[in-house]
Motif scaffolding. Structure first.
Motif, short mmCIF file in Angstrom:
data_model
loop_
_atom_site.label_atom_id
_atom_site.label_comp_id
_atom_site.label_asym_id
_atom_site.label_seq_id
_atom_site.Cartn_x
_atom_site.Cartn_y
_atom_site.Cartn_z
N MET A 1 55.68 46.02 -0.10
CA MET A 1 55.23 46.03 1.26
C MET A 1 55.49 44.65 1.87
O MET A 1 55.29 43.64 1.22
N ARG A 2 55.93 44.64 3.08
CA ARG A 2 56.21 43.40 3.79
C ARG A 2 54.96 42.97 4.57
O ARG A 2 54.14 43.79 4.95
N HIS A 3 54.87 41.67 4.82
CA HIS A 3 53.75 41.15 5.61
C HIS A 3 53.84 41.65 7.05
O HIS A 3 54.89 42.13 7.50
N GLY A 4 52.75 41.51 7.79
CA GLY A 4 52.72 41.88 9.20
C GLY A 4 53.51 40.91 10.06
O GLY A 4 54.04 39.90 9.59
N GLU A 5 53.55 41.21 11.33
CA GLU A 5 54.36 40.45 12.28
C GLU A 5 53.81 39.04 12.53
O GLU A 5 52.60 38.82 12.59
N THR A 6 54.72 38.11 12.68
CA THR A 6 54.40 36.74 13.12
C THR A 6 55.16 36.50 14.42
O THR A 6 56.10 37.23 14.75
N ASP A 7 54.76 35.47 15.15
CA ASP A 7 55.51 35.13 16.37
C ASP A 7 56.95 34.77 16.03
O ASP A 7 57.87 35.09 16.78
N ALA A 8 57.15 34.13 14.89
CA ALA A 8 58.50 33.72 14.48
C ALA A 8 59.38 34.94 14.24
O ALA A 8 60.48 35.03 14.79
N ASN A 9 58.94 35.89 13.42
CA ASN A 9 59.84 37.01 13.15
C ASN A 9 59.95 37.96 14.33
O ASN A 9 60.95 38.64 14.49
N ALA A 10 58.96 37.99 15.22
CA ALA A 10 59.08 38.78 16.45
C ALA A 10 60.17 38.20 17.35
O ALA A 10 60.79 38.92 18.12
N SER A 11 60.41 36.90 17.22
CA SER A 11 61.44 36.21 18.01
C SER A 11 62.78 36.15 17.28
O SER A 11 63.72 35.54 17.78
N GLY A 12 62.83 36.72 16.08
CA GLY A 12 64.07 36.71 15.31
C GLY A 12 64.33 35.41 14.57
O GLY A 12 65.44 35.13 14.16
N ILE A 13 63.28 34.62 14.38
CA ILE A 13 63.42 33.34 13.68
C ILE A 13 63.11 33.53 12.20
O ILE A 13 62.08 34.07 11.84
N PHE A 14 64.01 33.09 11.34
CA PHE A 14 63.80 33.15 9.89
C PHE A 14 62.74 32.11 9.53
O PHE A 14 62.83 30.96 9.91
N GLN A 15 61.70 32.53 8.78
CA GLN A 15 60.61 31.61 8.47
C GLN A 15 60.55 31.18 7.02
O GLN A 15 59.85 30.23 6.69
N GLY A 16 61.26 31.86 6.13
CA GLY A 16 61.31 31.43 4.73
C GLY A 16 59.94 31.18 4.14
O GLY A 16 59.04 32.00 4.25
N GLN A 17 59.77 30.02 3.53
CA GLN A 17 58.50 29.67 2.88
C GLN A 17 57.54 28.93 3.81
O GLN A 17 56.47 28.51 3.37
N ALA A 18 57.90 28.78 5.09
CA ALA A 18 56.98 28.15 6.04
C ALA A 18 55.75 29.06 6.18
O ALA A 18 55.88 30.27 6.31
N ASP A 19 54.58 28.47 6.16
CA ASP A 19 53.35 29.26 6.21
C ASP A 19 52.94 29.52 7.65
O ASP A 19 52.04 28.89 8.20
N ILE A 20 53.62 30.47 8.26
CA ILE A 20 53.38 30.84 9.65
C ILE A 20 52.40 32.02 9.66
O ILE A 20 52.64 33.02 8.99
N PRO A 21 51.29 31.90 10.38
CA PRO A 21 50.27 32.96 10.35
C PRO A 21 50.70 34.22 11.10
O PRO A 21 51.61 34.19 11.93
N LEU A 22 50.00 35.30 10.82
CA LEU A 22 50.21 36.55 11.54
C LEU A 22 49.77 36.38 13.00
O LEU A 22 48.85 35.63 13.29
N ASN A 23 50.45 37.11 13.88
CA ASN A 23 49.99 37.15 15.27
C ASN A 23 49.02 38.33 15.42
O ASN A 23 48.67 38.98 14.42
N ASP A 24 48.58 38.62 16.63
CA ASP A 24 47.61 39.71 16.83
C ASP A 24 48.14 41.04 16.32
O ASP A 24 47.41 41.82 15.69
N THR A 25 49.41 41.32 16.59
CA THR A 25 50.02 42.56 16.10
C THR A 25 50.03 42.58 14.59
O THR A 25 49.69 43.59 13.96
N GLY A 26 50.40 41.46 13.97
CA GLY A 26 50.44 41.37 12.51
C GLY A 26 49.07 41.55 11.88
O GLY A 26 48.94 42.17 10.83
N ARG A 27 48.03 41.01 12.51
CA ARG A 27 46.68 41.20 11.98
C ARG A 27 46.27 42.66 12.05
O ARG A 27 45.66 43.19 11.12
N ALA A 28 46.63 43.35 13.14
CA ALA A 28 46.33 44.78 13.25
C ALA A 28 47.12 45.56 12.20
O ALA A 28 46.58 46.50 11.58
#
Length: 71
Positions: A1-28
């Motif tokens: 299973m993949r993690h929920g949405e972040t602002d970075a991946n919603a924008s098409g930005i590769f985040q790799g191992q950067a610890d970017i939190p979930l956005n509201d959609t990702g938390r839902a």
């Protein structure tokens, strides 16, 4: 299973191992996934140590998943 949405991946930005939190959609998404996973009564769930993979801090998942917890 993949993690929920972040602002970075919603924008098409590769985040790799950067610890970017979930956005509201990702938390839902994480909440919905925890509810669905709980129906399987898992003994253990193993997740990345990144906050987005643990559903922000993992605390609300531990409650929904009962004895399984997140490791």
């Amino acid at each position: 299973m993949r993690h929920g949405e972040t602002d970075a991946n919603a924008s098409g930005i590769f985040q790799g191992q950067a610890d970017i939190p979930l956005n509201d959609t990702g938390r839902a998404q994480a909440q919905a996934a925890a509810q669905r996973l709980a129906t399987f009564s898992p003994d253990r769930i193993v997740a990345s140590d990144l906050s987005r993979a643990r559903g922000d801090d993992g605390a609300h998942h531990r409650g929904r998943l009962g004895r399984a917890g997140v490791h």
